[in-house]
Design a protein around this motif. Structure first.
Motif, PDB file in Angstrom:
ATOM      1  N   LEU A 276       0.833  -1.212   0.000  1.00 42.59           N
ATOM      2  CA  LEU A 276       0.000   0.000   0.000  1.00 42.59           C
ATOM      3  C   LEU A 276       0.860   1.252   0.000  1.00 42.59           C
ATOM      4  O   LEU A 276       0.566   2.218  -0.733  1.00 42.59           O
ATOM      5  CB  LEU A 276      -0.926  -0.013   1.219  1.00 42.59           C
ATOM      6  N   ASN A 277       1.921   1.259   0.797  1.00 45.14           N
ATOM      7  CA  ASN A 277       2.809   2.432   0.833  1.00 45.14           C
ATOM      8  C   ASN A 277       3.447   2.687  -0.524  1.00 45.14           C
ATOM      9  O   ASN A 277       3.566   3.840  -0.964  1.00 45.14           O
ATOM     10  CB  ASN A 277       3.893   2.233   1.894  1.00 45.14           C
ATOM     11  N   ASP A 278       3.873   1.611  -1.201  1.00 44.31           N
ATOM     12  CA  ASP A 278       4.476   1.759  -2.530  1.00 44.31           C
ATOM     13  C   ASP A 278       3.448   2.301  -3.521  1.00 44.31           C
ATOM     14  O   ASP A 278       3.772   3.147  -4.378  1.00 44.31           O
ATOM     15  CB  ASP A 278       5.012   0.412  -3.030  1.00 44.31           C
ATOM     16  N   TYR A 279       2.219   1.834  -3.400  1.00 44.90           N
ATOM     17  CA  TYR A 279       1.154   2.299  -4.282  1.00 44.90           C
ATOM     18  C   TYR A 279       0.877   3.785  -4.066  1.00 44.90           C
ATOM     19  O   TYR A 279       0.740   4.557  -5.031  1.00 44.90           O
ATOM     20  CB  TYR A 279      -0.107   1.475  -4.020  1.00 44.90           C
ATOM     21  N   ILE A 280       0.829   4.208  -2.805  1.00 50.51           N
ATOM     22  CA  ILE A 280       0.594   5.626  -2.495  1.00 50.51           C
ATOM     23  C   ILE A 280       1.738   6.489  -2.999  1.00 50.51           C
ATOM     24  O   ILE A 280       1.516   7.571  -3.569  1.00 50.51           O
ATOM     25  CB  ILE A 280       0.384   5.806  -0.975  1.00 50.51           C
ATOM     26  N   ASP A 281       2.978   6.019  -2.830  1.00 46.39           N
ATOM     27  CA  ASP A 281       4.126   6.775  -3.341  1.00 46.39           C
ATOM     28  C   ASP A 281       4.025   6.960  -4.846  1.00 46.39           C
ATOM     29  O   ASP A 281       4.326   8.038  -5.379  1.00 46.39           O
ATOM     30  CB  ASP A 281       5.431   6.058  -2.990  1.00 46.39           C
ATOM     31  N   LYS A 282       3.611   5.921  -5.550  1.00 44.46           N
ATOM     32  CA  LYS A 282       3.474   6.021  -7.009  1.00 44.46           C
ATOM     33  C   LYS A 282       2.358   7.000  -7.382  1.00 44.46           C
ATOM     34  O   LYS A 282       2.495   7.773  -8.346  1.00 44.46           O
ATOM     35  CB  LYS A 282       3.190   4.653  -7.621  1.00 44.46           C
ATOM     36  N   LEU A 283       1.263   6.989  -6.626  1.00 41.93           N
ATOM     37  CA  LEU A 283       0.191   7.942  -6.889  1.00 41.93           C
ATOM     38  C   LEU A 283       0.694   9.377  -6.751  1.00 41.93           C
ATOM     39  O   LEU A 283       0.395  10.237  -7.592  1.00 41.93           O
ATOM     40  CB  LEU A 283      -0.974   7.707  -5.929  1.00 41.93           C
ATOM     41  N   TYR A 284       1.452   9.636  -5.690  1.00 44.90           N
ATOM     42  CA  TYR A 284       1.992  10.981  -5.507  1.00 44.90           C
ATOM     43  C   TYR A 284       2.929  11.350  -6.662  1.00 44.90           C
ATOM     44  O   TYR A 284       2.911  12.487  -7.155  1.00 44.90           O
ATOM     45  CB  TYR A 284       2.741  11.071  -4.177  1.00 44.90           C
ATOM     46  N   ASP A 285       3.750  10.422  -7.096  1.00 42.18           N
ATOM     47  CA  ASP A 285       4.652  10.689  -8.221  1.00 42.18           C
ATOM     48  C   ASP A 285       3.864  11.007  -9.486  1.00 42.18           C
ATOM     49  O   ASP A 285       4.201  11.941 -10.229  1.00 42.18           O
ATOM     50  CB  ASP A 285       5.572   9.485  -8.472  1.00 42.18           C
ATOM     51  N   ASP A 286       2.808  10.240  -9.736  1.00 41.40           N
ATOM     52  CA  ASP A 286       1.992  10.469 -10.931  1.00 41.40           C
ATOM     53  C   ASP A 286       1.288  11.830 -10.867  1.00 41.40           C
ATOM     54  O   ASP A 286       1.202  12.545 -11.870  1.00 41.40           O
ATOM     55  CB  ASP A 286       0.949   9.352 -11.077  1.00 41.40           C
TER      56      ASP A 286
END
Length: 402
Positions: A276-286
């Motif tokens: 989940l943390n990795d997914y949230i980090d990717k969302l912020y990057d996008d």
């Protein structure tokens, strides 16, 4: 205890803070009447007036027209900010937006997060400012012309809104006690003529004098009132403009950041938590690639108590927005003793780490004073220049917090 919009100096005895006048180089300040522990809320208040920034609203950052609570779900916001309509956020129960409660003004169709906000807006200012059935594209309506004129003068990143002035005037027009309401607004700090022009120049650019006159004439056309006649003179309007420029407190709200915070409280195994943390980090990057720093619904408000807090580069308190709307709290960041002055920082955390020269420059340009806090005094002999390392580190100051 929450500070009501219409507090008076006599009512200050109900709170754990007191106002002291006559402070050298500062005028007034807010002081603790008891001890506060780190993390403890010192006070909570609503603004006298507030408004979403006009460019922010134009770019579809959807917020309640009264309290600025986000109206988009976290998923909707994430899709818009990343330009990816396929996003489906996990754990939808972590989103706190309740669209079934949203309601429109039945005349002008602006949105509110609840019937309560719709009624509060109507009672305090919206009855005066409601544009009825006029279309947003109808620039014959003076309020729409005012908004359009402001957007053509003040571009993102926004720091102020002419609608604060409009709502101040409307609030007085609708007040049952106009003298008391005018007196509340009169408590905000004043500036000299040169300082007022500096603020107008910063917010509007080189042609600030003609632009101020344009804004004044449009406001006169739609909101002129004998009780605030002094605000409609060229000198009075310049002073009013300087008031919102120096006293306006920024407000930021985000359904996505609340979703992220609530996700942090989920009971997950280590593997699921990391995923989940990795997914949230990717969302912020996008989102960063598409929208940059502009992730929040943004606006500003005038807060009676917060405006009494002086600045320090080593503050003992901070401003927070715990309800993801315009309700402001001042919270202790260190233990505060009875009798201590309560300091907040007018600079963000990144800017507070800059050199003394850079901090003083920002404060003079934006708030028209030179800081004499303990940190600035201790660094008084530092060179009056910014280091190359500081300039290079500017891009490293961004994070995913509000």
């Amino acid at each position: 205890m929450t500070v009501d919009v219409y507090w008076t100096m006599a009512e200050m005895s109900d709170f754990d803070v007191e106002v002291r006048d006559g402070l050298p180089h500062k005028g007034r300040g807010l002081f603790a009447k008891r001890c506060f522990q780190v993390g403890e809320v010192i006070l909570t208040e609503q603004p006298l007036v507030s408004s979403q920034f006009l460019w922010n609203a134009l770019y579809k950052y959807s917020a309640c027209d009264h309290c600025m609570k986000p109206l988009e779900t976290a998923e909707e916001a994430c899709r818009r900010l990343s330009s990816n309509s396929m996003i489906e956020l996990p754990h939808p129960e972590c989103c706190e937006v309740h669209k079934e409660e949203h309601i429109r003004c039945n005349k002008c169709q602006v949105w509110y997060c609840s019937e309560s906000c719709r009624q509060l807006a109507l009672d305090h200012y919206h009855a005066t400012l409601c544009t009825g059935a006029a279309s947003q594209e109808d620039l014959e309506h003076p309020l729409f012309r005012l908004e359009e004129a402001w957007r053509n003068m003040h571009y993102p990143p926004e720091t102020c809104s002419i609608m604060l002035v409009a709502r101040m005037i409307a609030t007085i027009k609708q007040s049952k006690d106009r003298d008391k309401t005018k007196e509340l607004f009169s408590r905000f700090c004043k500036a000299t003529i040169n300082e007022e022009e500096s603020i107008a120049h910063k917010l509007l650019g080189e042609q600030f004098q003609s632009q101020l006159e344009l804004l004044r004439s449009i406001l006169m056309e739609t909101l002129h009132d004998a009780d605030v006649q002094q605000w409609f003179t060229p000198e009075g309007f310049r002073s009013l403009f300087a008031l919102i420029g120096t006293n306006g407190q920024g407000i930021g709200t985000s359904s996505f950041s609340v979703w992220v915070k609530n996700c942090e409280s989920l009971s997950l195994d280590e593997s699921s938590r990391q995923q989940l943390n990795d997914y949230i980090d990717k969302l912020y990057d996008d989102m960063d690639k598409v929208s940059g720093d502009f992730l929040n619904c943004e606006g500003s408000g005038l807060y009676a108590m917060q405006s009494l807090c002086n600045h320090s580069c080593v503050p003992n308190a901070e401003v927070t927005f715990p309800n993801n709307n315009f309700v402001l709290s001042i919270k202790a960041v260190v233990d505060i003793k009875q009798g201590d002055e309560i300091f907040i920082s007018y600079l963000d955390e990144c800017d507070r780490d800059r050199s003394r020269y850079s901090r003083q420059k920002l404060l003079r340009e934006n708030y028209l004073f030179s800081c004499s806090c303990e940190k600035c005094i201790s660094q008084a002999d530092d060179p009056d220049m910014t280091s190359e390392e500081e300039d290079e580190s500017d891009g490293d100051c961004m994070d995913h917090s509000d």
